[in-house]
Design a protein around this motif. Sequence first.
Motif, PDB file in Angstrom:
ATOM      1  N   UNK A  81       0.816  -1.210   0.000  1.00 34.41           N
ATOM      2  CA  UNK A  81       0.000   0.000   0.000  1.00 34.41           C
ATOM      3  C   UNK A  81       0.850   1.260   0.000  1.00 34.41           C
ATOM      4  N   UNK A  82       2.184   1.099   0.094  1.00 36.88           N
ATOM      5  CA  UNK A  82       3.083   2.253   0.064  1.00 36.88           C
ATOM      6  C   UNK A  82       4.495   1.803  -0.298  1.00 36.88           C
ATOM      7  N   UNK A  83       5.290   2.735  -0.790  1.00 40.42           N
ATOM      8  CA  UNK A  83       6.726   2.520  -0.916  1.00 40.42           C
ATOM      9  C   UNK A  83       7.403   3.500   0.026  1.00 40.42           C
ATOM     10  N   UNK A  84       8.578   3.138   0.485  1.00 38.55           N
ATOM     11  CA  UNK A  84       9.311   4.005   1.395  1.00 38.55           C
ATOM     12  C   UNK A  84      10.048   5.116   0.653  1.00 38.55           C
ATOM     13  N   UNK A  85      10.390   4.847  -0.604  1.00 38.86           N
ATOM     14  CA  UNK A  85      11.071   5.850  -1.410  1.00 38.86           C
ATOM     15  C   UNK A  85      10.628   5.721  -2.859  1.00 38.86           C
ATOM     16  N   UNK A  86      10.115   6.811  -3.410  1.00 40.03           N
ATOM     17  CA  UNK A  86       9.747   6.869  -4.826  1.00 40.03           C
ATOM     18  C   UNK A  86      10.699   7.843  -5.492  1.00 40.03           C
ATOM     19  N   UNK A  87      11.419   7.349  -6.500  1.00 38.96           N
ATOM     20  CA  UNK A  87      12.366   8.183  -7.212  1.00 38.96           C
ATOM     21  C   UNK A  87      11.897   8.399  -8.649  1.00 38.96           C
ATOM     22  N   UNK A  88      12.035   9.610  -9.123  1.00 39.79           N
ATOM     23  CA  UNK A  88      11.751   9.928 -10.517  1.00 39.79           C
ATOM     24  C   UNK A  88      13.067   9.736 -11.258  1.00 39.79           C
ATOM     25  N   UNK A  89      13.120   8.710 -12.077  1.00 32.70           N
ATOM     26  CA  UNK A  89      14.362   8.245 -12.674  1.00 32.70           C
ATOM     27  C   UNK A  89      14.806   9.105 -13.845  1.00 32.70           C
TER      28      UNK A  89
END
Length: 145
Positions: A81-89
């Motif tokens: 239900x979540x990620x700890x880190x979302x990066x825009x690559x």
Amino acid sequence: MEKHENFDVAVPIIERALDLGVNYIDTSSIYGGPERWSEQYVGRVMKTRRNEAFLATKTKERTRDGSLRMIEKSLQLLNTDHVDLWQLHDVGLPEDVDAIFAKGVRWKRCSRCRTRRSSATSASPATIAPKLSSMRSIATTSTPS
């Protein structure tokens, strides 16, 4: 790990890593081709072991709406239900920043992403730094769980 239909190999590797104390897992919407095999393999493990890992993923879409659609698909494939880190690559041009971080848009809408970051792996720092610097509060905002 990114090969097509490789669950029998990939899943035990991820499980063994967690058994040995690895607690950071990083994947991406582009790893494993259009089927996103890497996220599928990690998701198979996260279904039962999500609380054991700091989970990071990346998206590469260049629009705000497209980025949000990609992260929603990532959450589905990762069985979480979540990620700890979302990066825009691979944010590389000032225009990329403008398109993704549209002025006046509040990124807190993605409350299922505890932290968001952008990576500029193919851009020269002189090209992208001024734009990111002016948007620092957006690019590095953390959302409480």
